[in-house]
Design a protein around this motif. Structure first.
Motif, PDB file in Angstrom:
ATOM      1  N   ARG A  76       0.924 -11.911  -4.492  1.00 60.67           N
ATOM      2  CA  ARG A  76       1.644 -12.592  -5.482  1.00 60.67           C
ATOM      3  C   ARG A  76       2.698 -11.456  -5.968  1.00 60.67           C
ATOM      4  O   ARG A  76       3.813 -11.845  -6.059  1.00 60.67           O
ATOM      5  CB  ARG A  76       0.843 -13.118  -6.868  1.00 60.67           C
ATOM      6  N   TRP A  77       2.416 -10.399  -6.154  1.00 61.47           N
ATOM      7  CA  TRP A  77       3.166  -9.404  -6.624  1.00 61.47           C
ATOM      8  C   TRP A  77       4.182  -8.802  -5.387  1.00 61.47           C
ATOM      9  O   TRP A  77       5.179  -8.822  -5.437  1.00 61.47           O
ATOM     10  CB  TRP A  77       2.332  -7.918  -7.126  1.00 61.47           C
ATOM     11  N   GLN A  78       3.523  -8.927  -4.061  1.00 56.11           N
ATOM     12  CA  GLN A  78       4.408  -8.592  -3.026  1.00 56.11           C
ATOM     13  C   GLN A  78       5.330  -9.809  -2.783  1.00 56.11           C
ATOM     14  O   GLN A  78       6.542  -9.237  -2.448  1.00 56.11           O
ATOM     15  CB  GLN A  78       3.387  -8.572  -1.918  1.00 56.11           C
ATOM     16  N   GLU A  79       5.027 -10.823  -2.980  1.00 56.89           N
ATOM     17  CA  GLU A  79       6.013 -12.033  -2.981  1.00 56.89           C
ATOM     18  C   GLU A  79       7.236 -11.812  -4.070  1.00 56.89           C
ATOM     19  O   GLU A  79       8.357 -12.193  -3.722  1.00 56.89           O
ATOM     20  CB  GLU A  79       5.405 -13.261  -3.023  1.00 56.89           C
ATOM     21  N   ALA A  80       6.842 -11.300  -5.254  1.00 62.34           N
ATOM     22  CA  ALA A  80       7.794 -11.242  -6.320  1.00 62.34           C
ATOM     23  C   ALA A  80       8.812 -10.036  -6.075  1.00 62.34           C
ATOM     24  O   ALA A  80       9.823  -9.962  -6.584  1.00 62.34           O
ATOM     25  CB  ALA A  80       7.029 -10.888  -7.693  1.00 62.34           C
ATOM     26  N   ALA A  81       8.013  -8.963  -5.222  1.00 55.30           N
ATOM     27  CA  ALA A  81       8.769  -7.800  -4.779  1.00 55.30           C
ATOM     28  C   ALA A  81       9.360  -7.921  -3.534  1.00 55.30           C
ATOM     29  O   ALA A  81      10.259  -7.080  -3.050  1.00 55.30           O
ATOM     30  CB  ALA A  81       7.795  -6.744  -4.619  1.00 55.30           C
ATOM     31  N   ARG A  82       9.648  -9.264  -3.103  1.00 54.35           N
ATOM     32  CA  ARG A  82      10.444  -9.589  -1.861  1.00 54.35           C
ATOM     33  C   ARG A  82       9.784  -8.609  -0.487  1.00 54.35           C
ATOM     34  O   ARG A  82      10.575  -8.125   0.383  1.00 54.35           O
ATOM     35  CB  ARG A  82      11.830  -9.348  -2.108  1.00 54.35           C
ATOM     36  N   GLY A  83       8.550  -8.165  -0.611  1.00 56.20           N
ATOM     37  CA  GLY A  83       8.025  -7.376   0.329  1.00 56.20           C
ATOM     38  C   GLY A  83       8.401  -5.943   0.249  1.00 56.20           C
ATOM     39  O   GLY A  83       8.032  -5.199   1.314  1.00 56.20           O
ATOM     40  N   LEU A  84       8.778  -5.433  -0.880  1.00 58.44           N
ATOM     41  CA  LEU A  84       9.014  -4.155  -1.117  1.00 58.44           C
ATOM     42  C   LEU A  84       8.194  -3.096  -1.510  1.00 58.44           C
ATOM     43  O   LEU A  84       8.259  -2.124  -1.609  1.00 58.44           O
ATOM     44  CB  LEU A  84      10.289  -3.961  -2.056  1.00 58.44           C
ATOM     45  N   ILE A  85       6.871  -3.824  -1.828  1.00 55.27           N
ATOM     46  CA  ILE A  85       5.760  -2.625  -2.228  1.00 55.27           C
ATOM     47  C   ILE A  85       5.230  -2.016  -0.892  1.00 55.27           C
ATOM     48  O   ILE A  85       4.917  -2.782  -0.127  1.00 55.27           O
ATOM     49  CB  ILE A  85       4.610  -3.603  -3.052  1.00 55.27           C
ATOM     50  N   ARG A  86       5.399  -0.763  -0.943  1.00 53.61           N
ATOM     51  CA  ARG A  86       5.301   0.061   0.238  1.00 53.61           C
ATOM     52  C   ARG A  86       3.881   0.929  -0.105  1.00 53.61           C
ATOM     53  O   ARG A  86       3.466   1.653   1.016  1.00 53.61           O
ATOM     54  CB  ARG A  86       6.393   0.696   0.922  1.00 53.61           C
ATOM     55  N   ILE A  87       3.735   1.359  -1.275  1.00 56.47           N
ATOM     56  CA  ILE A  87       2.546   2.075  -1.567  1.00 56.47           C
ATOM     57  C   ILE A  87       1.968   1.599  -2.744  1.00 56.47           C
ATOM     58  O   ILE A  87       2.548   1.137  -3.606  1.00 56.47           O
ATOM     59  CB  ILE A  87       3.143   3.593  -1.995  1.00 56.47           C
ATOM     60  N   VAL A  88       0.493   1.582  -2.708  1.00 56.64           N
ATOM     61  CA  VAL A  88      -0.293   1.360  -3.545  1.00 56.64           C
ATOM     62  C   VAL A  88      -1.199   2.411  -3.979  1.00 56.64           C
ATOM     63  O   VAL A  88      -2.153   2.726  -3.063  1.00 56.64           O
ATOM     64  CB  VAL A  88      -0.997  -0.065  -3.613  1.00 56.64           C
ATOM     65  N   THR A  89      -1.569   2.679  -5.115  1.00 54.78           N
ATOM     66  CA  THR A  89      -2.357   3.673  -5.606  1.00 54.78           C
ATOM     67  C   THR A  89      -3.797   2.950  -5.917  1.00 54.78           C
ATOM     68  O   THR A  89      -3.689   2.085  -6.928  1.00 54.78           O
ATOM     69  CB  THR A  89      -2.166   4.490  -6.728  1.00 54.78           C
ATOM     70  N   VAL A  90      -4.927   3.301  -5.341  1.00 50.83           N
ATOM     71  CA  VAL A  90      -6.050   2.762  -5.447  1.00 50.83           C
ATOM     72  C   VAL A  90      -7.424   3.757  -5.833  1.00 50.83           C
ATOM     73  O   VAL A  90      -7.303   4.794  -5.237  1.00 50.83           O
ATOM     74  CB  VAL A  90      -6.519   1.815  -4.358  1.00 50.83           C
ATOM     75  N   SER A  91      -8.361   3.445  -6.691  1.00 48.70           N
ATOM     76  CA  SER A  91      -9.547   3.988  -6.852  1.00 48.70           C
ATOM     77  C   SER A  91     -10.527   3.233  -5.697  1.00 48.70           C
ATOM     78  O   SER A  91     -10.817   2.203  -5.814  1.00 48.70           O
ATOM     79  CB  SER A  91      -9.945   4.118  -8.230  1.00 48.70           C
ATOM     80  N   PRO A  92     -11.124   4.035  -4.867  1.00 50.03           N
ATOM     81  CA  PRO A  92     -12.102   3.564  -4.031  1.00 50.03           C
ATOM     82  C   PRO A  92     -13.402   3.234  -4.617  1.00 50.03           C
ATOM     83  O   PRO A  92     -14.241   2.676  -3.934  1.00 50.03           O
ATOM     84  CB  PRO A  92     -12.552   4.530  -2.678  1.00 50.03           C
ATOM     85  N   GLU A  93     -13.573   3.430  -5.933  1.00 48.82           N
ATOM     86  CA  GLU A  93     -15.118   3.269  -6.375  1.00 48.82           C
ATOM     87  C   GLU A  93     -15.421   1.891  -6.726  1.00 48.82           C
ATOM     88  O   GLU A  93     -16.446   1.395  -7.010  1.00 48.82           O
ATOM     89  CB  GLU A  93     -15.099   4.057  -7.897  1.00 48.82           C
ATOM     90  N   TRP A  94     -14.542   0.763  -6.376  1.00 46.62           N
ATOM     91  CA  TRP A  94     -14.778  -0.446  -6.857  1.00 46.62           C
ATOM     92  C   TRP A  94     -15.220  -0.983  -5.409  1.00 46.62           C
ATOM     93  O   TRP A  94     -14.995  -0.779  -4.267  1.00 46.62           O
ATOM     94  CB  TRP A  94     -13.308  -1.319  -6.842  1.00 46.62           C
ATOM     95  N   PRO A  95     -16.333  -2.015  -5.382  1.00 50.01           N
ATOM     96  CA  PRO A  95     -17.043  -2.425  -4.431  1.00 50.01           C
ATOM     97  C   PRO A  95     -15.821  -3.202  -3.486  1.00 50.01           C
ATOM     98  O   PRO A  95     -16.147  -3.550  -2.367  1.00 50.01           O
ATOM     99  CB  PRO A  95     -18.020  -3.434  -5.185  1.00 50.01           C
ATOM    100  N   GLU A  96     -14.802  -3.733  -3.970  1.00 47.23           N
ATOM    101  CA  GLU A  96     -13.964  -4.615  -3.539  1.00 47.23           C
ATOM    102  C   GLU A  96     -13.200  -3.655  -2.652  1.00 47.23           C
ATOM    103  O   GLU A  96     -12.014  -4.195  -1.733  1.00 47.23           O
ATOM    104  CB  GLU A  96     -13.017  -5.432  -4.312  1.00 47.23           C
ATOM    105  N   ALA A  97     -12.939  -2.290  -2.886  1.00 44.07           N
ATOM    106  CA  ALA A  97     -11.783  -1.233  -2.437  1.00 44.07           C
ATOM    107  C   ALA A  97     -11.981  -1.472  -0.687  1.00 44.07           C
ATOM    108  O   ALA A  97     -10.618  -1.656  -0.232  1.00 44.07           O
ATOM    109  CB  ALA A  97     -11.941  -0.099  -2.783  1.00 44.07           C
TER     110      ALA A  97
END
Length: 388
Positions: free
Chosen positions: A157-178
């Protein structure tokens, strides 16, 4: 000056030190030619590729995390950055409510789309959070109320709002979903950067196996005290797939840490500014939306007013970081410059990774070095002089 008009600029090649003439036309470098200088070498400025900043929160009181972002912010920041030698950058949006993040990325993307010059400089958006650690220390200044587990549907949804412009995302791998989230991002062409994390070494390794390829401001957004070993810093250093971004302002990391990162990562060490909106502002006391009362010192250090030991973000741009690496003998001028230009461009797949060679984008910076600081004297974007 029209984009297609031929232009040339002279200086010392940043890698060889030899006097050269760079010719440019139709937005491309057409030649890098030897030049017989008529003045001493010390009086000739350096010439190299324009700088690429993978993490910039704001500049000169303009903030990509204001809510709402004032109209014209992306246009104005883009143009102001030219005087810092920056020809491509990634506006950075940090942890916040779902609605604020959607609003911010939409505003940045909208201004990039409506103006070709802005679009040529905004290489993407860096989403720093909210998929980070909720732990104190690791979370940094991010608001715990909005930290959450990685959510691919929300990311879309955020990428759609950004018109595909999100190119980097900072993530912590500690989440099971990561791991699943990281794989989806990698498949979609989004660079996943490990950061603001309390992950175990095993979780760091799993993130790299899933497709994470970068570390956000290594050594910062971390606990003040860690086990001697193992810990997530050692694991990030040891992981070959992870390129390490560093803030080399002289305040965020000790020189010994910068030296170790450089030795271990070599060309995979990338300079970022992580500059907040007070960068480019005069020293003094300020009131910030994130951090509250802060002080920007004469030396360029930004700290919390109630506790000078605690940093309140970075206030320095890439030329400052390059200069620090040179002064401290961590890199020579050529390698420090590359860490803020060619190498980040290569990591993100930008054409400017070609550097100074025929056929490369005509994104060129002319810099003067006085023995302590590297300062832009002229900047060209797509062959058009934009500063100096």
């Amino acid at each position: 000056m029209p984009v297609g008009e031929p232009v040339s600029v002279k200086g010392k090649h940043y890698r060889t030190g030899q006097p050269v003439e760079i010719t440019m036309e139709d937005g491309r470098i057409t030649g890098v030619l030897p030049w017989t200088a008529d003045k001493p070498a010390d009086d000739i400025p350096w010439i190299g590729p324009g700088l690429v900043d993978l993490q910039l929160n704001g500049y000169r009181a303009m903030d990509f995390n204001a809510h709402p972002i004032p109209s014209g912010t992306t246009h104005n920041v883009t143009r102001a950055l030219w005087n810092e030698g920056v020809t491509a950058y990634y506006p950075t949006v940090i942890t916040g409510s779902d609605e604020r993040i959607a609003s911010a990325v939409a505003a940045i993307a909208s201004e990039a789309e409506e103006d070709p010059v802005t679009k040529s400089c905004v290489a993407g958006i860096h989403l720093e959070g909210p998929f980070i650690s909720p732990e104190d220390g690791a979370r940094g200044a991010h608001d715990k109320a909005y930290v959450k587990a990685p959510d691919w549907d929300l990311m879309q949804r955020w990428q759609e709002a950004a018109r595909g412009l999100i190119r980097i995302v900072t993530v912590s791998p500690e989440w099971p979903e990561a791991p699943d989230f990281i794989r989806r991002c990698a498949d979609a062409g989004i660079v996943v950067s490990v950061g603001h994390t309390n992950a175990t070494p095993e979780q760091i390794r799993s993130a790299a196996e899933a497709g994470a390829t970068m570390v956000t401001h290594f050594g910062n957004g971390a606990h003040p005290v860690l086990p001697r070993h193992p810990n997530y810093l050692w694991e990030q250093l040891a992981s070959d797939p992870l390129w390490a971004c560093v803030i080399a302002d002289g305040f965020h990391l000790p020189d010994a840490v910068l030296k170790v990162v450089r030795k271990v990562k070599e060309e995979r060490m990338l300079l970022v500014s992580d500059a907040v909106s007070l960068s480019g502002m005069p020293p003094g006391a300020y009131d910030m939306p994130v951090g509250g009362q802060v002080v920007l010192t004469e030396e360029g250090r930004l700290h919390l007013a109630h506790d000078p030991r605690l940093l309140a973000g970075s206030a320095q741009l890439l030329p400052w970081g390059i200069s620090h690496l040179i002064r401290k003998g961590i890199c020579d001028l050529a390698d420090a410059w590359d860490a803020a230009s060619v190498h980040p461009a290569a990591k993100l797949g930008l054409p400017s990774a070609k550097g100074l060679q025929a056929g490369a984008p005509a994104d060129v910076a002319v810099m003067e070095w006085d023995g302590r600081f590297l300062r832009p004297a002229a900047v060209y974007k797509a062959g058009v002089k934009r500063y100096g």
